[in-house]
Structure formats: structure tokens, C-alpha cells
Design an enzyme around this catalytic site. Structure first.
Site, mmCIF file in Angstrom:
data_model
loop_
_atom_site.group_PDB
_atom_site.id
_atom_site.type_symbol
_atom_site.label_atom_id
_atom_site.label_comp_id
_atom_site.label_asym_id
_atom_site.label_seq_id
_atom_site.Cartn_x
_atom_site.Cartn_y
_atom_site.Cartn_z
ATOM 1 N N ASP A 68 0.818 -1.211 0.000
ATOM 2 C CA ASP A 68 0.000 0.000 0.000
ATOM 3 C C ASP A 68 0.849 1.258 0.000
ATOM 4 O O ASP A 68 2.075 1.207 0.105
ATOM 5 C CB ASP A 68 -0.940 0.003 1.208
ATOM 6 C CG ASP A 68 -0.278 -0.536 2.476
ATOM 7 O OD1 ASP A 68 0.925 -0.276 2.669
ATOM 8 O OD2 ASP A 68 -0.949 -1.217 3.269
ATOM 9 N N ASN A 137 -8.212 -3.895 14.431
ATOM 10 C CA ASN A 137 -9.583 -4.003 13.925
ATOM 11 C C ASN A 137 -9.711 -5.068 12.846
ATOM 12 O O ASN A 137 -10.752 -5.186 12.203
ATOM 13 C CB ASN A 137 -10.080 -2.656 13.401
ATOM 14 C CG ASN A 137 -9.296 -2.154 12.198
ATOM 15 O OD1 ASN A 137 -8.349 -2.806 11.735
ATOM 16 N ND2 ASN A 137 -9.670 -0.994 11.679
ATOM 17 N N HIS A 139 -7.780 -5.351 10.064
ATOM 18 C CA HIS A 139 -7.432 -4.983 8.695
ATOM 19 C C HIS A 139 -6.119 -5.633 8.273
ATOM 20 O O HIS A 139 -5.257 -5.941 9.093
ATOM 21 C CB HIS A 139 -7.385 -3.456 8.511
ATOM 22 C CG HIS A 139 -6.179 -2.775 9.075
ATOM 23 N ND1 HIS A 139 -6.258 -1.793 10.039
ATOM 24 C CD2 HIS A 139 -4.849 -2.897 8.805
ATOM 25 C CE1 HIS A 139 -5.044 -1.347 10.322
ATOM 26 N NE2 HIS A 139 -4.175 -2.007 9.589
ATOM 27 N N GLU A 144 -9.701 -1.825 5.369
ATOM 28 C CA GLU A 144 -10.385 -1.605 6.636
ATOM 29 C C GLU A 144 -11.641 -2.472 6.721
ATOM 30 O O GLU A 144 -12.094 -3.032 5.716
ATOM 31 C CB GLU A 144 -10.763 -0.122 6.764
ATOM 32 C CG GLU A 144 -9.589 0.837 6.683
ATOM 33 C CD GLU A 144 -8.790 0.928 7.992
ATOM 34 O OE1 GLU A 144 -8.902 0.011 8.828
ATOM 35 O OE2 GLU A 144 -8.057 1.916 8.153
#
Length: 257
Positions: A68, A137, A139, A144
Site C-alpha cells: 500500500d 480491527n 485490517h 479496513e
């Protein structure tokens, strides 16, 4: 199949993965690595660099694809993943910079950047070994919660939690970009083998849900359950949400490498 291993800590995980990657490169000099940023994979790069140096491994034909990049950040900025990958991977391992790729976060080319990155991965023969971390979370990459399991490389908004988590790398939260371009979950699942690393109790819930929960866009890392070749490396704290029967405690290096 998901293999879950509990190791002594980050350094042990790095040695474990580096052993496998070193042998892979010696077997196939054109190995394609999937590269993650952040603190989690650093022990892998350090350990692999040591093997390259001491064993004289030729990495001149190895390719790498980063997961990314932030949108709208200057590639020369010290927190751009272009800069981070160059400093922590390309230079550390002695890779050919022309073979190391990071998705473009240039706002002017975002419309075509995702498809261009997908094509570059295909042209290289696909990622053979993908290194992954996992967010608290759930990801992976910058996928996400809510990211489709079949998603490809694309622009995504960053949650406030992710921006807060990354603010320590910037002067202030206001300097953290609000968008990123990331390989999709579906892109990640195309890699030949996945290594997912997690350390610390704050990752335990996400790890447990990724390994045992339903495959769901709400926990993007749960998609690893759909991949045939996955190795999860944890310290004891990150494994605390799992039953002891679900993992193997490792004290040495992989058998046969």
C-alpha cells in the site's frame, strides 16, 4: 491450510520466515515477495539481509510489491511507503530498485493506478510469498473493516483509528493522510503463500476472529481462511485468544530449511 505457530517473539518470527524466504530465493532467483511496512515485518527483513550477506545469496532478480501507499504524499516524504520500502527493504536486502514496486498515491493518476498495479503483479508472475501484519480491527494492508473479500487494488478511506495508530510517525494527526491506495483482499489472496505476523495482547482478539470467526468483510484478515497456504506467527500474548490445541509452539527453525 492455516498453520498457526507461537514463537518467542518478533526476532524468532523474523528468523523463521527469513529461513524460508532465503531457501525460496536460492531455489528460484526470480522469487516475487509481497512486502509489508510497519514495525511487524522489520525482523524478517533484518534476518533475511543477514542470510543474503553471510550466505552470498543472489537477490539481483528478486522482485517485490508493497501492499500500500498513502494518497497525496510526496514519495520522497520520510513516511511515504516508497521511502520506507526503499530504506527498510530495497537497501537493506540489496534488491534491484527497478524490481521493487509501490502503488502510486499520486492523486492525478489514482483512477488508473489500481489497475496498473494489478497488471504489474500479473506481469511479474504473481506474488509468491506475501508478508502481512494485522490491525487491531482486523485490517490487512489498508483494507479496513467492510472491505470486500474479492476487492482489488484501489483507493480507500482510512478510519480514524488507523490514522490515530499511525499518527506517531507524523508530527500530528493532522498530517496523517486520510486516504491510501492498497492491494485488495482479493489481490492478497492470489499470492502463493501468506505469512501473517502479530505480536502483543492488543492483537489477540483480531487474531482469534481472523482464524476462527466467520469469513467476513468486517474482519478482512478472516479471508486467510480461504487461502490454501497460510502461516500465522504469533507471540504468546497475540495467541492468548486461541485454545492451546489450535497452535504449535516453535522453539527452532522450520524443519528441512
Amino acid at each position: 491450510m492455516t498453520e498457526v505457530l507461537v514463537v518467542a517473539g518478533p526476532a524468532a518470527a523474523g528468523e523463521y520466515v527469513a529461513d524460508i524466504l532465503a531457501r525460496a530465493i536460492q531455489t528460484d532467483p526470480e522469487t516475487v515477495l509481497g512486502l509489508a511496512t510497519g514495525s511487524t515485518p522489520l525482523p524478517i527483513y533484518a534476518a533475511l539481509a543477514e542470510r543474503v550477506r553471510t550466505e552470498g545469496i543472489d537477490v539481483s532478480s528478486v522482485s517485490g510489491f508493497a501492499l500500500d501507499e498513502y494518497v497525496g504524499i510526496d514519495p520522497a516524504h520520510e513516511q511515504s511507503y516508497h521511502h520506507v520500502i526503499d530504506a527498510e527493504v530495497t537497501q537493506t536486502l540489496g534488491l534491484n530498485p527497478e524490481r521493487v514496486h509501490v502503488p502510486s498515491g499520486n492523486p492525478d493518476t489514482l483512477e488508473s493506478a489500481g489497475a496498473a498495479y494489478e497488471e504489474a503483479i500479473r506481469a511479474a508472475g504473481g506474488v509468491g510469498w506475501q508478508i502481512l501484519g494485522i490491525g487491531a480491527n482486523g485490517h490487512i494492508g489498508f483494507n479496513e473493516p467492510g472491505s470486500p473479500i474479492d476487492s482489488l487494488t484501489r483507493q480507500v478511506p482510512l478510519t480514524e483509528q488507523t490514522r490515530q495508530d499511525n499518527a506517531r510517525f507524523f508530527d500530528s494527526i493532522d498530517d496523517v493522510p486520510r486516504h491510501a491506495i492498497t492491494q485488495g483482499v482479493g489481490t492478497i489472496l492470489r499470492a502463493g503463500h501468506l505469512f501473517l505476523l502479530a505480536f502483543g495482547e492488543h492483537k489477540a482478539d483480531a487474531v482469534a476472529r481472523a482464524i476462527n470467526g466467520p469469513v467476513s468483510p468486517e474482519i478482512p484478515a478472516s479471508a486467510i481462511q480461504q487461502h490454501p497456504n497460510v502461516t500465522v506467527l504469533l507471540d504468546a500474548a497475540a495467541a492468548s485468544g486461541l485454545d492451546a490445541a489450535e497452535y504449535t509452539v516453535v522453539t527452532g527453525t522450520p524443519a528441512g530449511v
